[in-house]
Design an enzyme around this catalytic site. Structure first.
Site, short mmCIF file in Angstrom:
data_model
loop_
_atom_site.label_atom_id
_atom_site.label_comp_id
_atom_site.label_asym_id
_atom_site.label_seq_id
_atom_site.Cartn_x
_atom_site.Cartn_y
_atom_site.Cartn_z
CB CYS A 1 30.13 21.90 37.53
SG CYS A 1 29.21 20.34 37.51
NE ARG B 1 32.32 19.79 33.71
CZ ARG B 1 31.20 19.08 33.75
NH1 ARG B 1 30.33 19.17 32.76
NH2 ARG B 1 30.94 18.28 34.77
CB SER B 2 28.17 21.81 33.48
OG SER B 2 26.83 21.36 33.61
CB ALA B 3 26.19 27.21 34.47
CB ILE C 1 16.40 26.26 33.48
CG1 ILE C 1 17.01 27.65 33.65
CG2 ILE C 1 15.31 26.03 34.52
CD1 ILE C 1 16.03 28.79 33.36
CB SER D 1 18.93 16.68 37.82
OG SER D 1 17.57 17.02 37.79
#
EC number: 2.1.1.45
Length: 283
Positions: free
Chosen positions: A165, A185-187, A227, A282
């Site tokens: 990530c 890339r993914s936060a 979020i 998740s």
């Protein structure tokens, strides 16, 4: 500006920009099955003169930050190292992948496998380059703009329980100070980003110490910032809290090599924080 203030403003921005989507239950789908709302392409920046960026509006579990970073630096990908240090943040990802994590961060940082069949220790290499630059700052150095470490090994992605990530990241030396910029890339803004900020800030301090440089600035580039739907109430609660002054970081000054750091060599000092806010990850 204090990075916690920037972080909270980003939380508010996402809630405001997606107010209608939230009201109508229109979530962005993703691989986890838990919808999100978010924005794309943001930046956070921190100067350590204001303190170490462990968020104070909820408790940061710094023991896990230390354990995971030392795990990466050891080149390990097994859970045993983490469990021995009371850290279980990777358990769910391993469970989804038959109990294994595959060639994730530690493998790529310390033993990247090239197309030529050789392995490359990116951490050892980048520290050596930083030391050479620090020793003779007036001499043009061929790698001064190449101080990059990347976990994104395309050939290994399918074997990873979770593709990276965060990373690559890049160091920069200027006027006796070491700076760090991280690309993500993914936060996951509520659960992941506070942890990532603290982890890379810790790495910056550790590398600065073993290369004899002062700590400079930290820059964090966030691409898909989101979020999760099940964490909206937690974010709203966090936004009701007033931040405290940031803590300080203590590193054992006797440690001169990156592989010598232990859990006891790393401590937060004067960390005043609000209570924890629990949230389900998740995966």
């Amino acid at each position: 500006m204090n990075i916690e203030i920037q972080y909270l403003e980003l939380c508010r921005e996402i809630l405001a920009e997606n107010e209608q989507e939230i009201a109508e239950g229109r979530w962005t789908p993703n691989r986890t099955g838990m919808g999100t709302v978010g924005v794309f392409g943001r930046m956070l920046k921190h100067d350590f003169k204001e303190g170490f960026p462990a968020l104070t509006t909820k408790k940061l579990f710094f023991n896990s930050v230390k354990a995971e970073l030392l795990w990466f630096l050891a080149g390990r990908t097994d859970l045993e190292f983490l469990h021995e240090r009371g850290c279980h943040i990777w358990d769910k990802d391993a469970a989804r992948n038959g109990g294994k994590l595959g060639p994730i961060y530690g493998k790529q940082w310390r033993a990247w496998e090239g197309a030529d069949g050789r392995t490359y220790d990116q951490i050892a290499w980048v520290i050596q380059q930083i030391r050479e630059i620090a020793a003779d700052p007036e001499r043009p150095h061929p790698n001064s703009r190449r101080l990059v470490v990347s976990p994104w090994n395309v050939a290994d992605l399918e074997e990873m329980a979770l593709p990276p990530c965060h990373g690559p990241f890049q160091f920069h030396v200027k006027d006796g100070r070491l700076h760090l910029a991280v690309w993500q890339r993914s936060a996951d803004l509520f659960l992941g980003v506070p942890f990532n900020i603290a982890s890379y800030s810790l790495l910056l301090h550790m590398v600065a110490q073993v290369t004899g440089l002062a700590v400079g600035t930290y820059t964090h580039y966030l691409n898909d910032v989101h979020i999760y739907r099940n964490l909206l109430d937690q974010v709203r609660l966090q936004l009701t809290r007033e931040p405290y002054p940031l803590p300080r970081l203590w590193l054992n000054p006797e440690v001169r090599e990156i592989d010598q750091f232990t859990m006891d060599d790393i401590q937060l000092v004067d960390y005043k924080h609000h209570p924890p806010i629990r949230g389900e990850l998740s995966t």
